[in-house]
Design a protein around this motif. Structure first.
Motif, PDB file in Angstrom:
ATOM      1  N   MET A  95      75.445   8.827 -11.445  1.00 24.70           N
ATOM      2  CA  MET A  95      76.080   8.498 -10.168  1.00 24.70           C
ATOM      3  C   MET A  95      76.314   9.754  -9.343  1.00 24.70           C
ATOM      4  O   MET A  95      76.160   9.755  -8.139  1.00 24.70           O
ATOM      5  N   ASP A  96      76.657  10.856 -10.052  1.00 25.95           N
ATOM      6  CA  ASP A  96      76.894  12.106  -9.340  1.00 25.95           C
ATOM      7  C   ASP A  96      75.615  12.620  -8.708  1.00 25.95           C
ATOM      8  O   ASP A  96      75.608  13.090  -7.578  1.00 25.95           O
ATOM      9  N   ASP A  97      74.495  12.479  -9.501  1.00 31.87           N
ATOM     10  CA  ASP A  97      73.210  12.908  -8.952  1.00 31.87           C
ATOM     11  C   ASP A  97      72.879  12.102  -7.702  1.00 31.87           C
ATOM     12  O   ASP A  97      72.385  12.627  -6.711  1.00 31.87           O
ATOM     13  N   ASP A  98      73.191  10.784  -7.761  1.00 33.96           N
ATOM     14  CA  ASP A  98      72.878   9.942  -6.628  1.00 33.96           C
ATOM     15  C   ASP A  98      73.691  10.340  -5.404  1.00 33.96           C
ATOM     16  O   ASP A  98      73.178  10.387  -4.292  1.00 33.96           O
ATOM     17  N   SER A  99      74.969  10.646  -5.585  1.00 28.60           N
ATOM     18  CA  SER A  99      75.800  11.030  -4.444  1.00 28.60           C
ATOM     19  C   SER A  99      75.350  12.375  -3.886  1.00 28.60           C
ATOM     20  O   SER A  99      75.354  12.576  -2.675  1.00 28.60           O
ATOM     21  N   ARG A 100      74.958  13.292  -4.745  1.00 28.75           N
ATOM     22  CA  ARG A 100      74.464  14.581  -4.275  1.00 28.75           C
ATOM     23  C   ARG A 100      73.151  14.400  -3.512  1.00 28.75           C
ATOM     24  O   ARG A 100      72.914  15.060  -2.492  1.00 28.75           O
ATOM     25  N   LEU A 101      72.319  13.494  -3.989  1.00 26.98           N
ATOM     26  CA  LEU A 101      71.063  13.223  -3.299  1.00 26.98           C
ATOM     27  C   LEU A 101      71.329  12.624  -1.923  1.00 26.98           C
ATOM     28  O   LEU A 101      70.693  12.998  -0.932  1.00 26.98           O
ATOM     29  N   ASN A 102      72.289  11.703  -1.851  1.00 23.19           N
ATOM     30  CA  ASN A 102      72.625  11.105  -0.555  1.00 23.19           C
ATOM     31  C   ASN A 102      73.175  12.151   0.415  1.00 23.19           C
ATOM     32  O   ASN A 102      72.864  12.132   1.603  1.00 23.19           O
ATOM     33  N   ARG A 103      74.008  13.034  -0.099  1.00 24.49           N
ATOM     34  CA  ARG A 103      74.557  14.088   0.763  1.00 24.49           C
ATOM     35  C   ARG A 103      73.451  15.014   1.256  1.00 24.49           C
ATOM     36  O   ARG A 103      73.465  15.457   2.408  1.00 24.49           O
ATOM     37  N   TRP A 104      72.505  15.323   0.377  1.00 22.90           N
ATOM     38  CA  TRP A 104      71.373  16.169   0.778  1.00 22.90           C
ATOM     39  C   TRP A 104      70.557  15.470   1.872  1.00 22.90           C
ATOM     40  O   TRP A 104      70.188  16.094   2.870  1.00 22.90           O
ATOM     41  N   ASP A 105      70.276  14.179   1.693  1.00 25.19           N
ATOM     42  CA  ASP A 105      69.508  13.427   2.684  1.00 25.19           C
ATOM     43  C   ASP A 105      70.214  13.420   4.036  1.00 25.19           C
ATOM     44  O   ASP A 105      69.586  13.648   5.081  1.00 25.19           O
ATOM     45  N   ARG A 106      71.523  13.165   4.016  1.00 24.85           N
ATOM     46  CA  ARG A 106      72.266  13.127   5.277  1.00 24.85           C
ATOM     47  C   ARG A 106      72.312  14.498   5.943  1.00 24.85           C
ATOM     48  O   ARG A 106      72.245  14.605   7.171  1.00 24.85           O
ATOM     49  N   GLY A 107      72.401  15.542   5.123  1.00 29.84           N
ATOM     50  CA  GLY A 107      72.508  16.884   5.676  1.00 29.84           C
ATOM     51  C   GLY A 107      71.203  17.446   6.206  1.00 29.84           C
ATOM     52  O   GLY A 107      71.219  18.353   7.036  1.00 29.84           O
ATOM     53  N   THR A 108      70.068  16.927   5.725  1.00 27.64           N
ATOM     54  CA  THR A 108      68.768  17.484   6.115  1.00 27.64           C
ATOM     55  C   THR A 108      67.973  16.581   7.033  1.00 27.64           C
ATOM     56  O   THR A 108      66.910  16.990   7.522  1.00 27.64           O
ATOM     57  N   ASP A 109      68.431  15.370   7.279  1.00 28.19           N
ATOM     58  CA  ASP A 109      67.668  14.411   8.087  1.00 28.19           C
ATOM     59  C   ASP A 109      67.301  14.978   9.454  1.00 28.19           C
ATOM     60  O   ASP A 109      66.136  14.948   9.868  1.00 28.19           O
ATOM     61  N   LEU A 110      68.281  15.486  10.166  1.00 24.19           N
ATOM     62  CA  LEU A 110      68.032  15.966  11.526  1.00 24.19           C
ATOM     63  C   LEU A 110      67.126  17.194  11.519  1.00 24.19           C
ATOM     64  O   LEU A 110      66.176  17.295  12.308  1.00 24.19           O
ATOM     65  N   THR A 111      67.393  18.137  10.599  1.00 23.63           N
ATOM     66  CA  THR A 111      66.587  19.359  10.516  1.00 23.63           C
ATOM     67  C   THR A 111      65.131  19.034  10.218  1.00 23.63           C
ATOM     68  O   THR A 111      64.203  19.555  10.864  1.00 23.63           O
ATOM     69  N   LEU A 112      64.909  18.151   9.242  1.00 22.69           N
ATOM     70  CA  LEU A 112      63.539  17.802   8.881  1.00 22.69           C
ATOM     71  C   LEU A 112      62.880  16.937   9.954  1.00 22.69           C
ATOM     72  O   LEU A 112      61.659  16.981  10.129  1.00 22.69           O
ATOM     73  N   GLY A 113      63.685  16.162  10.683  1.00 24.41           N
ATOM     74  CA  GLY A 113      63.129  15.406  11.793  1.00 24.41           C
ATOM     75  C   GLY A 113      62.594  16.326  12.871  1.00 24.41           C
ATOM     76  O   GLY A 113      61.498  16.113  13.415  1.00 24.41           O
ATOM     77  N   ILE A 114      63.356  17.371  13.187  1.00 20.38           N
ATOM     78  CA  ILE A 114      62.898  18.357  14.171  1.00 20.38           C
ATOM     79  C   ILE A 114      61.668  19.092  13.648  1.00 20.38           C
ATOM     80  O   ILE A 114      60.699  19.324  14.385  1.00 20.38           O
ATOM     81  N   ALA A 115      61.689  19.446  12.357  1.00 19.18           N
ATOM     82  CA  ALA A 115      60.538  20.127  11.757  1.00 19.18           C
ATOM     83  C   ALA A 115      59.289  19.251  11.822  1.00 19.18           C
ATOM     84  O   ALA A 115      58.176  19.746  12.020  1.00 19.18           O
ATOM     85  N   SER A 116      59.467  17.933  11.678  1.00 15.65           N
ATOM     86  CA  SER A 116      58.329  17.019  11.759  1.00 15.65           C
ATOM     87  C   SER A 116      57.700  17.046  13.144  1.00 15.65           C
ATOM     88  O   SER A 116      56.472  17.079  13.287  1.00 15.65           O
ATOM     89  N   LEU A 117      58.542  17.043  14.164  1.00 17.01           N
ATOM     90  CA  LEU A 117      58.024  17.084  15.533  1.00 17.01           C
ATOM     91  C   LEU A 117      57.389  18.436  15.845  1.00 17.01           C
ATOM     92  O   LEU A 117      56.387  18.509  16.560  1.00 17.01           O
ATOM     93  N   VAL A 118      57.964  19.515  15.303  1.00 14.17           N
ATOM     94  CA  VAL A 118      57.376  20.846  15.479  1.00 14.17           C
ATOM     95  C   VAL A 118      55.995  20.888  14.822  1.00 14.17           C
ATOM     96  O   VAL A 118      55.034  21.429  15.390  1.00 14.17           O
ATOM     97  N   PHE A 119      55.891  20.305  13.625  1.00 13.02           N
ATOM     98  CA  PHE A 119      54.607  20.263  12.923  1.00 13.02           C
ATOM     99  C   PHE A 119      53.572  19.513  13.760  1.00 13.02           C
ATOM    100  O   PHE A 119      52.448  19.988  13.961  1.00 13.02           O
ATOM    101  N   LEU A 120      53.960  18.331  14.262  1.00 12.72           N
ATOM    102  CA  LEU A 120      53.020  17.532  15.045  1.00 12.72           C
ATOM    103  C   LEU A 120      52.633  18.245  16.342  1.00 12.72           C
ATOM    104  O   LEU A 120      51.454  18.264  16.722  1.00 12.72           O
TER     105      LEU A 120
END
Length: 219
Positions: free
Chosen positions: A1-26
């Protein structure tokens, strides 16, 4: 459960950054393909941006694998993430998930479920079509006997392929181009099916509400 919560926190924390990186890549890939005559320094810059974004995707995949605690099973359970890592041109489609997460941070989404499904599917189709058109244009423009010679030809071919119309006036002749075409056909069917299914569900709900309104009250 702890791994899952850490994974969710990582996803929430990186969503915007990786979204911008995706557009930069394209954007960098588009500049690299559509402006081959640009100065060498500009080409190096755009290639550097592409590889930097790709490195970010790789790090994100590795961290998510580690935090999931699933071991090799992560590849099977998250096969779409694996495909996106290998084919980073599909990464911009994940911007849809970024937009969804931003909407949820602001509270309840402004649009109802069916409208969101239709809007996100349309955005996904647009990003996927643009990415596919770039890839096919790069693969076909220098091939012998190719009839997709301009980016406009590639866009037209992509639209007819994604919509499953398939006029046949433009066809890829390279192995890579045909491989991309097969992927676009599959994705086009899936995304258009999502829009159609959502619209049909909405219509059924509306008719159901109308029938309930007309039904006389029970005594």
């Amino acid at each position: 459960m702890d791994d899952d919560s850490r994974l969710n926190r990582w996803d929430r924390g990186t969503d915007l950054t990786l979204g911008i990186a995706s557009l930069v890549f394209l954007g960098s890939y588009a500049a690299h393909v559509l402006a081959p005559g640009m100065p060498k320094a500009a080409h190096v810059l755009f290639l550097s941006l592409m590889y930097t974004a790709w490195a970010m995707f790789t790090v994100d995949y590795a961290v998510r694998w580690r935090l999931s605690g699933e071991g090799p099973g992560f590849v099977r359970r998250h096969w779409l993430d694996t495909v996106v890592l290998v084919l980073p041109l599909l990464r911009p489609v994940r911007v849809v998930r970024t937009y969804e997460s931003i909407q949820r941070r602001r509270g309840e989404p402004l649009l109802p479920l069916h409208a969101r499904v239709a809007a996100y599917s349309a955005l996904s189709i647009s990003l996927l079509g643009f990415s596919g058109a770039l890839a096919v244009y790069q693969a076909e423009r220098s091939a012998p006997n190719a009839n997709i010679r301009t980016f406009g030809d590639s866009l037209w071919w992509t639209c007819s392929t994604l919509s499953t119309v398939g006029y046949g006036d433009y066809v890829p002749v390279t192995t890579l181009g045909r491989f991309i075409a097969a992927g676009l056909m599959a994705c086009g069917l899936a995304l258009l099916g999502t829009v159609t299914g959502s619209f049909s569900s909405w219509m059924l709900q509306r008719f159901s509400l109308n029938e309930d309104d007309r039904r006389p009250p029970e005594h």
